[in-house]
Design an enzyme around this catalytic site. Structure first.
Site, short mmCIF file in Angstrom:
data_model
loop_
_atom_site.label_atom_id
_atom_site.label_comp_id
_atom_site.label_asym_id
_atom_site.label_seq_id
_atom_site.Cartn_x
_atom_site.Cartn_y
_atom_site.Cartn_z
N HIS A 32 -34.28 -1.41 -58.44
CA HIS A 32 -35.12 -0.22 -58.43
C HIS A 32 -35.31 0.20 -56.97
CE1 HIS A 32 -38.23 -3.07 -57.35
NE2 HIS A 32 -38.08 -3.70 -58.50
N GLY A 34 -37.53 -0.24 -54.90
CA GLY A 34 -38.02 -1.30 -54.01
C GLY A 34 -36.85 -2.03 -53.35
N HIS A 35 -35.87 -2.39 -54.17
CA HIS A 35 -34.69 -3.10 -53.62
C HIS A 35 -33.93 -2.19 -52.65
CE1 HIS A 35 -35.15 -5.10 -57.69
NE2 HIS A 35 -35.14 -6.14 -56.89
N GLY A 152 -39.38 -8.28 -50.78
CA GLY A 152 -40.47 -7.34 -51.05
C GLY A 152 -41.80 -8.06 -51.08
#
Ligand code: PAF
Length: 284
Positions: A32, A34-35, A152
């Site tokens: 997503h 975030g990655h 993260g």
């Protein structure tokens, strides 16, 4: 350019062929934004970024979601390709082993355990989880030999465990823990969010809202901590909380009387899905 490698031997020889230092992003896939934010951070410093996609059996407990964890390799590769296109000249090497024995060959009996940190909070609820994380990350670091690795901050405790492992083993790797990415409702992005029903999605708003509320009560001042803890106790009458804890941001110690940086960590459970979130605050 994106190249996919599925075998450790090929990964190692690719790495040996490179003279430059590289960035590394270990993931379990189902990517997503975030990655992708980690990938973009790595692109600011490195020409070549290694990216692993591996659902690590060692970090799942016997009754957890290993079997049903979303495996979406093709769409993950498409997403990576689209991101790389925006960065001409960069290359990503995706290591996506098909067989867990690539990483954990039979007969090998290694376990890396960052004792102490790994038994608190998430570790108390998921015994052995952080040993599984530390062991796979160590194996991957050994194959990839990155100068920097990116994680993260949603998995705050994981970041601390990995930093401690790197420090204790004196690995020449810098660990970067980057800010949580959220959707428009404030929910921290996670591959597990897709397990939520529409009704649970609605209920999930409570988590980030509660964290923001407590942090705003603290308002950077130690004198407000009693009031903040009172609010946390009120919130915790809702039994969906696995925990909601204010800890020292570096050690996760409960004793925060001399801490300057605190972290508020919450896990809110909806059905079988445990949603993790956290916010940091400095206090004077
Ligand atoms: O954060 C994750 O996705 C995993 O815990 C990691 C670091 C890739 C290890 O399997």
């Amino acid at each position: 350019v994106v190249k996919t490698i599925t075998e450790v031997s090929a990964l190692k020889s690719h790495r040996d062929s490179l003279k430059e230092s590289i960035g590394f992003i270990p993931t379990m896939g189902n990517l997503h934004s975030g990655h992708i934010s980690l990938l973009e951070a790595a692109f600011t410093e490195f020409q070549t970024v290694y990216f692993s996609i591996f659902v690590n059996p060692k970090q799942f407990g016997p009754n957890e979601d290993f079997a049903k964890y979303p495996r979406t390799l093709q769409s993950d590769l498409d997403l990576i390709s689209r991101s790389v296109e925006k960065y001409p000249g960069k290359q990503v090497i995706v290591f996506a082993p098909k067989d867990p024995a690539e990483i954990f060959p039979s007969g090998q009996d290694l376990k890396i355990s960052v004792t102490g940190l790994s038994t608190l909070l998430e570790g108390a609820i998921r015994p052995g989880h952080f040993d599984g994380v530390a062991t796979v990350v160590y194996r991957l670091f050994d194959f990839v030999r990155p100068a920097k690795a990116y994680f993260g901050l949603k998995d705050y405790q994981q970041c601390l465990v990995i930093k401690q492992m790197v420090k204790d083993l004196t690995l020449p790797i810098e660990i970067k823990c980057l800010p949580i990415m959220r959707d428009s409702t404030g929910l921290a992005l996670s591959s597990r969010n897709q397990y939520l029903s529409p009704e649970q999605k609605e209920q999930s708003l409570l988590l980030s809202r509660a964290l923001r509320e407590v942090i705003s009560i603290i308002d950077g001042s130690r004198t407000n901590l009693t009031k903040a803890k009172k609010q946390m106790d009120d919130l915790k009458t809702d039994k969906n909380w696995n925990y909601l804890e204010l800890r020292d941001a570096d050690s996760l110690s409960e004793n925060i009387s001399n801490s300057q940086r605190l972290v508020l960590l919450g896990v809110y459970q909806l059905g079988a899905t445990r949603l993790l979130d956290n916010l940091q605050v400095e206090v004077k």
